[in-house]
Write a protein that holds these residues in place. Structure first.
Motif, PDB file in Angstrom:
ATOM      1  N   VAL A 236      30.645   3.648 -18.929  1.00 57.83           N
ATOM      2  CA  VAL A 236      30.096   3.322 -20.249  1.00 57.83           C
ATOM      3  C   VAL A 236      30.678   2.007 -20.764  1.00 57.83           C
ATOM      4  CG1 VAL A 236      30.003   4.044 -22.669  1.00 57.83           C
ATOM      5  CG2 VAL A 236      29.607   5.722 -20.864  1.00 57.83           C
ATOM      6  N   GLU A 237      31.965   1.801 -20.550  1.00 56.31           N
ATOM      7  CA  GLU A 237      32.607   0.554 -20.976  1.00 56.31           C
ATOM      8  C   GLU A 237      32.011  -0.645 -20.234  1.00 56.31           C
ATOM      9  OE1 GLU A 237      34.524   0.100 -23.379  1.00 56.31           O
ATOM     10  OE2 GLU A 237      35.346   2.068 -23.865  1.00 56.31           O
ATOM     11  N   GLU A 238      31.810  -0.501 -18.942  1.00 56.79           N
ATOM     12  CA  GLU A 238      31.229  -1.593 -18.154  1.00 56.79           C
ATOM     13  C   GLU A 238      29.801  -1.888 -18.600  1.00 56.79           C
ATOM     14  OE1 GLU A 238      31.636  -0.228 -14.162  1.00 56.79           O
ATOM     15  OE2 GLU A 238      33.759  -0.796 -14.000  1.00 56.79           O
ATOM     16  N   MET A 239      29.061  -0.849 -18.897  1.00 55.98           N
ATOM     17  CA  MET A 239      27.691  -1.004 -19.392  1.00 55.98           C
ATOM     18  C   MET A 239      27.684  -1.753 -20.717  1.00 55.98           C
ATOM     19  SD  MET A 239      25.079   2.069 -20.372  1.00 55.98           S
ATOM     20  CE  MET A 239      25.709   2.989 -18.966  1.00 55.98           C
ATOM     21  N   THR A 240      28.609  -1.408 -21.598  1.00 53.83           N
ATOM     22  CA  THR A 240      28.702  -2.054 -22.911  1.00 53.83           C
ATOM     23  C   THR A 240      29.002  -3.548 -22.761  1.00 53.83           C
ATOM     24  OG1 THR A 240      29.540   0.011 -23.865  1.00 53.83           O
ATOM     25  CG2 THR A 240      29.881  -2.006 -25.134  1.00 53.83           C
ATOM     26  N   LYS A 241      29.948  -3.868 -21.897  1.00 54.02           N
ATOM     27  CA  LYS A 241      30.297  -5.278 -21.664  1.00 54.02           C
ATOM     28  C   LYS A 241      29.093  -6.052 -21.137  1.00 54.02           C
ATOM     29  CE  LYS A 241      35.199  -4.423 -20.679  1.00 54.02           C
ATOM     30  NZ  LYS A 241      36.249  -4.458 -19.632  1.00 54.02           N
ATOM     31  N   LYS A 242      28.316  -5.433 -20.274  1.00 52.49           N
ATOM     32  CA  LYS A 242      27.146  -6.117 -19.697  1.00 52.49           C
ATOM     33  C   LYS A 242      26.115  -6.444 -20.777  1.00 52.49           C
ATOM     34  CE  LYS A 242      23.884  -3.827 -17.738  1.00 52.49           C
ATOM     35  NZ  LYS A 242      23.066  -2.970 -16.841  1.00 52.49           N
ATOM     36  N   PHE A 243      25.837  -5.494 -21.666  1.00 53.77           N
ATOM     37  CA  PHE A 243      24.827  -5.732 -22.702  1.00 53.77           C
ATOM     38  C   PHE A 243      25.333  -6.693 -23.776  1.00 53.77           C
ATOM     39  CE2 PHE A 243      22.842  -1.913 -20.944  1.00 53.77           C
ATOM     40  CZ  PHE A 243      21.506  -2.277 -20.977  1.00 53.77           C
ATOM     41  N   ILE A 244      26.610  -6.619 -24.096  1.00 56.91           N
ATOM     42  CA  ILE A 244      27.159  -7.572 -25.067  1.00 56.91           C
ATOM     43  C   ILE A 244      27.094  -8.988 -24.517  1.00 56.91           C
ATOM     44  CG2 ILE A 244      29.326  -8.350 -26.114  1.00 56.91           C
ATOM     45  CD1 ILE A 244      29.966  -5.500 -26.810  1.00 56.91           C
ATOM     46  N   LYS A 245      27.403  -9.150 -23.231  1.00 58.59           N
ATOM     47  CA  LYS A 245      27.308 -10.473 -22.599  1.00 58.59           C
ATOM     48  C   LYS A 245      25.868 -10.980 -22.624  1.00 58.59           C
ATOM     49  CE  LYS A 245      28.588 -13.093 -18.480  1.00 58.59           C
ATOM     50  NZ  LYS A 245      27.324 -13.854 -18.471  1.00 58.59           N
ATOM     51  N   SER A 246      24.922 -10.070 -22.405  1.00 56.98           N
ATOM     52  CA  SER A 246      23.513 -10.457 -22.443  1.00 56.98           C
ATOM     53  C   SER A 246      23.130 -10.944 -23.832  1.00 56.98           C
ATOM     54  CB  SER A 246      22.640  -9.254 -22.048  1.00 56.98           C
ATOM     55  OG  SER A 246      21.270  -9.566 -22.148  1.00 56.98           O
ATOM     56  N   ALA A 247      23.600 -10.246 -24.869  1.00 58.20           N
ATOM     57  CA  ALA A 247      23.310 -10.668 -26.243  1.00 58.20           C
ATOM     58  C   ALA A 247      23.949 -12.016 -26.550  1.00 58.20           C
ATOM     59  CB  ALA A 247      23.800  -9.598 -27.226  1.00 58.20           C
ATOM     60  N   GLU A 248      25.184 -12.204 -26.102  1.00 57.11           N
ATOM     61  CA  GLU A 248      25.879 -13.472 -26.343  1.00 57.11           C
ATOM     62  C   GLU A 248      25.182 -14.623 -25.629  1.00 57.11           C
ATOM     63  OE1 GLU A 248      29.792 -12.574 -25.031  1.00 57.11           O
ATOM     64  OE2 GLU A 248      30.459 -11.793 -26.986  1.00 57.11           O
ATOM     65  N   ASP A 249      24.730 -14.394 -24.407  1.00 55.63           N
ATOM     66  CA  ASP A 249      24.027 -15.443 -23.654  1.00 55.63           C
ATOM     67  C   ASP A 249      22.728 -15.838 -24.358  1.00 55.63           C
ATOM     68  OD1 ASP A 249      26.037 -15.405 -21.793  1.00 55.63           O
ATOM     69  OD2 ASP A 249      24.951 -14.168 -20.340  1.00 55.63           O
ATOM     70  N   MET A 250      22.008 -14.837 -24.888  1.00 56.23           N
ATOM     71  CA  MET A 250      20.762 -15.127 -25.594  1.00 56.23           C
ATOM     72  C   MET A 250      21.025 -15.979 -26.831  1.00 56.23           C
ATOM     73  SD  MET A 250      18.924 -11.385 -25.363  1.00 56.23           S
ATOM     74  CE  MET A 250      17.756 -11.809 -26.618  1.00 56.23           C
ATOM     75  N   CYS A 251      22.093 -15.672 -27.556  1.00 53.35           N
ATOM     76  CA  CYS A 251      22.401 -16.416 -28.772  1.00 53.35           C
ATOM     77  C   CYS A 251      22.872 -17.844 -28.467  1.00 53.35           C
ATOM     78  CB  CYS A 251      23.468 -15.664 -29.570  1.00 53.35           C
ATOM     79  SG  CYS A 251      22.851 -14.119 -30.286  1.00 53.35           S
ATOM     80  N   LYS A 252      23.645 -17.983 -27.386  1.00 50.60           N
ATOM     81  CA  LYS A 252      24.074 -19.329 -26.989  1.00 50.60           C
ATOM     82  C   LYS A 252      22.881 -20.191 -26.606  1.00 50.60           C
ATOM     83  CE  LYS A 252      28.694 -18.035 -25.357  1.00 50.60           C
ATOM     84  NZ  LYS A 252      29.568 -17.889 -24.159  1.00 50.60           N
ATOM     85  N   ALA A 253      21.935 -19.581 -25.888  1.00 48.95           N
ATOM     86  CA  ALA A 253      20.728 -20.319 -25.497  1.00 48.95           C
ATOM     87  C   ALA A 253      19.929 -20.719 -26.732  1.00 48.95           C
ATOM     88  CB  ALA A 253      19.882 -19.469 -24.558  1.00 48.95           C
ATOM     89  N   LYS A 254      19.880 -19.830 -27.730  1.00 50.20           N
ATOM     90  CA  LYS A 254      19.126 -20.142 -28.952  1.00 50.20           C
ATOM     91  C   LYS A 254      19.803 -21.242 -29.749  1.00 50.20           C
ATOM     92  CE  LYS A 254      15.621 -19.364 -31.571  1.00 50.20           C
ATOM     93  NZ  LYS A 254      14.239 -19.511 -31.048  1.00 50.20           N
ATOM     94  N   GLU A 255      21.123 -21.227 -29.794  1.00 48.31           N
ATOM     95  CA  GLU A 255      21.857 -22.302 -30.512  1.00 48.31           C
ATOM     96  C   GLU A 255      21.594 -23.648 -29.858  1.00 48.31           C
ATOM     97  OE1 GLU A 255      25.896 -21.068 -30.490  1.00 48.31           O
ATOM     98  OE2 GLU A 255      25.696 -19.706 -32.198  1.00 48.31           O
ATOM     99  N   LYS A 256      21.561 -23.683 -28.533  1.00 52.29           N
ATOM    100  CA  LYS A 256      21.261 -24.934 -27.835  1.00 52.29           C
ATOM    101  C   LYS A 256      19.843 -25.394 -28.155  1.00 52.29           C
ATOM    102  CE  LYS A 256      24.387 -24.373 -23.890  1.00 52.29           C
ATOM    103  NZ  LYS A 256      24.473 -24.250 -22.409  1.00 52.29           N
ATOM    104  N   GLU A 257      18.931 -24.393 -28.214  1.00 46.98           N
ATOM    105  CA  GLU A 257      17.542 -24.730 -28.512  1.00 46.98           C
ATOM    106  C   GLU A 257      17.418 -25.284 -29.936  1.00 46.98           C
ATOM    107  OE1 GLU A 257      13.164 -22.492 -28.647  1.00 46.98           O
ATOM    108  OE2 GLU A 257      14.935 -21.410 -27.947  1.00 46.98           O
ATOM    109  N   VAL A 258      18.149 -24.682 -30.865  1.00 44.75           N
ATOM    110  CA  VAL A 258      18.099 -25.127 -32.264  1.00 44.75           C
ATOM    111  C   VAL A 258      18.677 -26.534 -32.412  1.00 44.75           C
ATOM    112  CG1 VAL A 258      19.083 -24.733 -34.564  1.00 44.75           C
ATOM    113  CG2 VAL A 258      18.127 -22.823 -33.275  1.00 44.75           C
ATOM    114  N   SER A 259      19.815 -26.752 -31.751  1.00 48.09           N
ATOM    115  CA  SER A 259      20.484 -28.047 -31.884  1.00 48.09           C
ATOM    116  C   SER A 259      19.837 -29.137 -31.016  1.00 48.09           C
ATOM    117  CB  SER A 259      21.959 -27.915 -31.500  1.00 48.09           C
ATOM    118  OG  SER A 259      22.085 -27.476 -30.157  1.00 48.09           O
ATOM    119  N   GLY A 260      18.958 -28.742 -30.119  1.00 50.00           N
ATOM    120  CA  GLY A 260      18.252 -29.707 -29.277  1.00 50.00           C
ATOM    121  C   GLY A 260      19.114 -30.251 -28.161  1.00 50.00           C
TER     122      GLY A 260
END
Length: 261
Positions: A236-260
């Motif tokens: 369960v802990e490993e699963m949680t880390k995987k999904f949190i990383k996925s959320a963080e990656d999505m947000c980092k990609a969006k910040e790059k998209e916003v900042s151009g």
């Protein structure tokens, strides 16, 4: 002569005694035989009773032994697959919701998903723009909106103008052209803060799903081996880390998209 008479009388008495004993023995023998015959007639019923009693006792003993065996051999159900499946579904739902939320944020580049959250009022009913029109990208700064029903063009145009995206649509025949203006520095910074907040909110949703799974495991810990509990908690802990990383990656990609960048 008298002696002979006395001797004869004694012999006769002995004979009578012998005969009486023999007769008595015969009677007793007959009685015993009769009793044996009667017992023989009674024996099957008695044997049947004893047999049934023994069978019942044996069945009871076997049933008791079986119940003891079931108690010893029965194992607790494996809750692992159920716990992991429920946690995965909840975490996936959070990530999908985050993706949908991020797609609503306007960036300096045109993307079809940036209009998905816009609600259009038609015939007193509000529906999503993506359900009544096809949105496509003409270039990096221009969107094309093609309504399925041309009579809804004005409603779609008004909905886009009313959205917080800052887009000014222009009718072009049976379609609407939506030019996406470049972001100012202040707007970029504000959007990045929104992205960061969205990331934290949805990561909390993932952590709540994790805690719910751990609580379920804890409730069943009394009927589970310790090794299985530790293994399941680790998964369960490993699963949680995987999904949190996925959320963080999505947000980092969006910040790059916003900042151009």
């Amino acid at each position: 002569m008298a002696f002979l008479l006395r001797r004869g009388a004694a012999v006769a008495a002995l004979s009578l005694r012998a005969a009486a004993a023999s007769s008595a023995s015969t009677s007793i023998h007959r009685l015993r035989t009769a009793g044996s015959l009667g017992a023989a007639r009674e024996l099957p019923t008695m044997q049947l009773f004893l047999l049934e009693t023994r069978r019942g006792f044996a069945k009871g003993k076997k049933s008791n032994n079986d119940s003891r065996g079931d108690t010893v051999e029965s194992a607790a159900p494996d809750i692992g697959p159920t716990v992991k499946s429920a946690a995965t579904a909840q975490m996936e739902t959070a990530v999908v919701a985050l993706s949908r939320e991020l797609s609503k944020l306007r960036t300096g580049r045109a993307s079809p998903g940036m209009l998905d959250h816009i609600m259009v009022e038609t015939a007193d009913v509000k529906v999503g723009l993506n359900r009544i029109a096809v949105v496509s990208v003409l270039d990096s700064h221009t969107l094309s909106v093609m309504p399925y029903d041309p009579s809804t063009m004005k409603s779609i145009e008004n909905a886009i103008v009313s959205s917080p995206l800052g887009i000014n649509p222009t009718p072009d025949g049976n379609r609407i052209i939506a030019a996406v203006p470049p972001l100012t520095k202040e707007t970029m910074q504000a959007l990045c803060k929104v992205v960061t907040k969205s990331a934290e909110d949805f990561k909390q949703s993932i952590r709540r799903a994790r805690q719910k799974a751990l609580d379920t495991i804890k409730k069943s810990s009394s009927s589970m081996p310790k090794d299985d509990i530790k293994r399941l908690e680790k998964e369960v802990e490993e699963m949680t880390k995987k999904f949190i990383k996925s959320a963080e990656d999505m947000c980092k990609a969006k910040e790059k998209e916003v900042s151009g960048s």
